[in-house]
Motif scaffolding. Structure first.
Motif, mmCIF file in Angstrom:
data_model
loop_
_atom_site.group_PDB
_atom_site.id
_atom_site.type_symbol
_atom_site.label_atom_id
_atom_site.label_comp_id
_atom_site.label_asym_id
_atom_site.label_seq_id
_atom_site.Cartn_x
_atom_site.Cartn_y
_atom_site.Cartn_z
ATOM 1 N N GLY A 295 0.808 -1.167 -0.185
ATOM 2 C CA GLY A 295 -0.157 0.188 -0.436
ATOM 3 C C GLY A 295 1.231 1.345 0.222
ATOM 4 O O GLY A 295 0.679 2.273 -0.567
ATOM 5 N N GLU A 296 1.707 1.273 0.708
ATOM 6 C CA GLU A 296 2.620 2.781 1.241
ATOM 7 C C GLU A 296 2.974 2.585 -0.800
ATOM 8 O O GLU A 296 3.422 3.683 -1.182
ATOM 9 C CB GLU A 296 4.110 1.902 1.888
ATOM 10 C CG GLU A 296 4.773 3.347 2.491
ATOM 11 C CD GLU A 296 5.099 3.332 3.153
ATOM 12 O OE1 GLU A 296 5.211 2.278 4.293
ATOM 13 O OE2 GLU A 296 6.708 3.631 3.616
ATOM 14 N N MET A 297 3.324 1.592 -1.691
ATOM 15 C CA MET A 297 4.303 1.618 -2.807
ATOM 16 C C MET A 297 3.199 2.214 -3.621
ATOM 17 O O MET A 297 3.674 3.560 -3.744
ATOM 18 C CB MET A 297 4.794 0.431 -3.537
ATOM 19 C CG MET A 297 5.845 0.076 -2.831
ATOM 20 S SD MET A 297 6.191 -1.608 -3.163
ATOM 21 C CE MET A 297 7.170 -1.104 -4.682
ATOM 22 N N VAL A 298 1.774 1.916 -3.438
ATOM 23 C CA VAL A 298 0.963 2.202 -4.264
ATOM 24 C C VAL A 298 0.796 3.898 -4.648
ATOM 25 O O VAL A 298 0.677 4.606 -5.284
ATOM 26 C CB VAL A 298 -0.400 1.320 -4.568
ATOM 27 C CG1 VAL A 298 -1.280 1.970 -4.935
ATOM 28 C CG2 VAL A 298 0.067 -0.326 -4.971
ATOM 29 N N PHE A 299 0.658 4.326 -3.436
ATOM 30 C CA PHE A 299 0.181 5.686 -2.488
ATOM 31 C C PHE A 299 1.176 6.248 -2.981
ATOM 32 O O PHE A 299 1.064 7.794 -3.474
ATOM 33 C CB PHE A 299 -0.370 5.658 -1.257
ATOM 34 C CG PHE A 299 -1.681 4.918 -1.607
ATOM 35 C CD1 PHE A 299 -2.787 6.222 -2.298
ATOM 36 C CD2 PHE A 299 -2.182 3.843 -1.412
ATOM 37 C CE1 PHE A 299 -4.316 5.298 -2.499
ATOM 38 C CE2 PHE A 299 -3.276 3.238 -1.454
ATOM 39 C CZ PHE A 299 -4.759 4.038 -2.185
ATOM 40 N N ASN A 300 2.156 6.066 -2.521
ATOM 41 C CA ASN A 300 3.796 7.028 -3.303
ATOM 42 C C ASN A 300 3.916 7.460 -3.920
ATOM 43 O O ASN A 300 4.526 8.304 -4.329
ATOM 44 C CB ASN A 300 4.574 6.778 -2.155
ATOM 45 C CG ASN A 300 4.707 7.057 -0.497
ATOM 46 O OD1 ASN A 300 5.195 8.184 -0.192
ATOM 47 N ND2 ASN A 300 5.230 5.972 -0.020
ATOM 48 N N ALA A 301 4.002 6.262 -5.129
ATOM 49 C CA ALA A 301 4.241 5.789 -6.601
ATOM 50 C C ALA A 301 3.133 6.636 -7.177
ATOM 51 O O ALA A 301 3.761 7.628 -8.671
ATOM 52 C CB ALA A 301 3.623 4.932 -6.965
ATOM 53 N N LEU A 302 2.408 7.789 -6.595
ATOM 54 C CA LEU A 302 1.605 8.573 -7.380
ATOM 55 C C LEU A 302 2.267 9.887 -7.316
ATOM 56 O O LEU A 302 1.472 10.702 -8.232
ATOM 57 C CB LEU A 302 0.205 8.418 -6.432
ATOM 58 C CG LEU A 302 -0.423 7.427 -6.451
ATOM 59 C CD1 LEU A 302 -2.263 7.633 -6.156
ATOM 60 C CD2 LEU A 302 -1.000 7.096 -8.354
ATOM 61 N N GLY A 303 2.736 9.955 -6.376
ATOM 62 C CA GLY A 303 4.080 11.461 -5.878
ATOM 63 C C GLY A 303 4.780 11.680 -7.257
ATOM 64 O O GLY A 303 4.926 10.619 -8.052
ATOM 65 N N ASN B 157 3.274 11.055 3.444
ATOM 66 C CA ASN B 157 3.046 10.196 2.150
ATOM 67 C C ASN B 157 2.993 10.608 1.153
ATOM 68 O O ASN B 157 1.854 11.363 1.409
ATOM 69 C CB ASN B 157 1.932 8.524 2.417
ATOM 70 C CG ASN B 157 1.734 8.170 1.774
ATOM 71 O OD1 ASN B 157 1.034 8.291 0.080
ATOM 72 N ND2 ASN B 157 2.059 6.335 1.264
ATOM 73 N N ASN B 158 3.384 10.566 0.180
ATOM 74 C CA ASN B 158 2.203 11.358 -0.869
ATOM 75 C C ASN B 158 0.950 10.916 -1.900
ATOM 76 O O ASN B 158 0.807 12.544 -2.160
ATOM 77 C CB ASN B 158 3.396 11.186 -2.805
ATOM 78 C CG ASN B 158 4.662 11.123 -2.672
ATOM 79 O OD1 ASN B 158 4.998 11.769 -1.825
ATOM 80 N ND2 ASN B 158 5.900 10.338 -3.085
ATOM 81 N N SER B 159 0.333 10.137 -1.348
ATOM 82 C CA SER B 159 -1.096 10.609 -1.669
ATOM 83 C C SER B 159 -1.702 10.224 0.093
ATOM 84 O O SER B 159 -3.486 10.436 -0.223
ATOM 85 C CB SER B 159 -1.693 9.274 -2.404
ATOM 86 O OG SER B 159 -0.915 9.370 -3.116
#
Ligand code: OVM
Length: 405
Positions: free
Chosen positions: A174-182, A389-391
């Motif tokens: 989850g941390e990857m998926v949501f940080n990946a949007l930034g 977190n980016n998102s």
């Protein structure tokens, strides 16, 4: 190109705002940034990333829900998938537009339908009661780890039908998926570094033979037997559940405890009427917005509130700012469980609105209901620490003391 998208001119009548929404200090304490964003007008231009950003309720809702002009197929992060390869195969429900979206969305919607979730309500409340009893026995505990992370990573993998589970890997994915949007900042790089450890494990969990016959996953695979989707697509839809279903609910539950600890008068109202659990959870979502922002991409030249927007413009839609807009909400900065904030944007709006919302609400309801019945007081027992977190806006640490009734 800048952060994987086209650099755009500053649109006429849009203020240039020299801010970094991804500055860890802003991510940790964003309320002033949200207020300033709303004060700038419908949009502001951020030169550091060459993006537009919006945070007023009306425009955020308009951009977020109009899938014809503001597409998701070019990515809901800062990258434009027309110009740069995404980090993983595209999500076939998140990063796609109608008509393709309509077909895959229908399958997930069926798997996570109100009736399907209603069948699990008993399991959710039994698990919540057991967890809260254990925490009452401890008295003082770390609520992010021992409550917010433990609960969803107990009930959700079982609901999906995973035969094997791993709390840390689910949270890390989850941390990857949501940080990946930034943007490609340190947060994103650190999260991505976990890929080799986490991604193969997640992908393996999505295979049909790894799933039980009575979970959401099996309903999704059943749609591949009738030819509605392919078996490969079924695997990707299970991946969507594991991408979006953990960090979000972990965050919302942690933030719910934080809200109740900081507002004992509101907890009193909840204890007096435990049925308010549903609304306490809804207000938590409005007040804290677990997913603080997502992008859309202008796929045509268009106009919103008189502002001309160029094709290819990345628009950062700050859902969390819209959920505090004083022009939409009376006393937006008050946590009030008697508000009925059903129009909040924390779960998005339009064809892409959170497809897991029935599950999220059922989890939130079960936990808050159990707390309302069993817990007399909720107190902060130390320093709370946010986890940038980016998102997502989540706590990292939340030391709590429960006293029983
Ligand atoms: C997905 C997905 C869906 C919603 C949110 C999300 C970025 C991912 O389909 O993978 O988090």
């Amino acid at each position: 190109m800048l952060e994987g998208h086209k650099e755009i001119e500053v649109p006429a009548d849009v203020p240039v705002w020299d801010v970094d929404p991804y500055d860890p200090a802003v991510l940790a304490d964003p309320l002033d940034y949200y207020a300033e964003l709303r004060s700038k007008g419908p949009f502001a231009y951020i030169p550091k990333y060459s993006i537009l950003t919006c945070g007023r309720y009306e425009e955020t809702k308009e951009v977020f829900s109009d899938w014809e002009r503001f597409v998701s197929s070019r990515g809901v992060g800062i990258q434009d998938f027309n110009l740069e390869e995404p980090w993983r195969p595209l999500s076939i429900v998140l990063e796609v537009d109608p008509p393709e979206h309509t077909r895959t969305r229908a399958v997930i919607e069926r798997a996570l339908s109100p009736r399907s979730v209603a069948n699990q309500k008993e399991t959710y409340s039994t698990a919540a009661d057991k967890l809260i009893d254990g925490l009452l026995e401890k008295g003082t505990f770390e609520a992010m780890e021992e409550l917010a992370e433990t609960y969803p990573t107990t009930v959700f993998p079982e609901a999906v039908g995973l035969r094997e589970t791993d709390r840390q890997r689910l949270v890390d994915y989850g941390e990857m998926v949501f940080n990946a949007l930034g943007p490609n900042n340190e947060l994103r790089r650190n999260a991505m570094a976990k890929g080799p450890e986490v991604v193969p494990w997640i992908m393996e969990r999505c295979q049909r033979e790894q799933l039980t016959l009575d979970g959401f996953g099996s309903t999704i695979y059943a749609a591949s037997d009738t030819g509605e989707i392919t078996e490969e697509e079924a695997g990707l839809l299970v991946r969507s559940l594991l991408s979006a279903g953990v960090d979000t609910t972990v965050t919302a539950l942690g933030s719910a405890i934080w809200c109740l600890a900081n507002n004992p008068d509101q907890f009193d109202l909840l204890k007096a009427k435990p049925d308010k659990a549903r609304w306490a959870f809804e207000e938590t979502m409005r007040f804290t917005s677990p997913v603080h922002s997502f992008y859309r991409t202008a796929n045509v030249v268009t106009e919103v509130s008189g502002i001309k927007i160029a094709e290819g413009t990345k628009i950062l839609c700050v859902l969390a700012a819209a959920n505090r807009d004083e022009n939409h909400w009376p006393e937006p900065d008050k946590f009030d469980i008697d508000r009925r904030p059903s129009q909040h944007l924390a779960l998005g709006v339009g064809v892409h609105a959170c497809v897991g919302q029935n599950v999220a609400r059922a989890e939130g309801y079960a936990v808050l209901m159990s707390i309302a019945k069993k817990v007399e007081s909720i107190e902060l027992a130390g320093e709370t620490v946010w986890r940038p977190n980016n998102s997502i806006r989540s706590l990292a640490h939340l030391p709590i003391t429960f006293r029983g009734k």
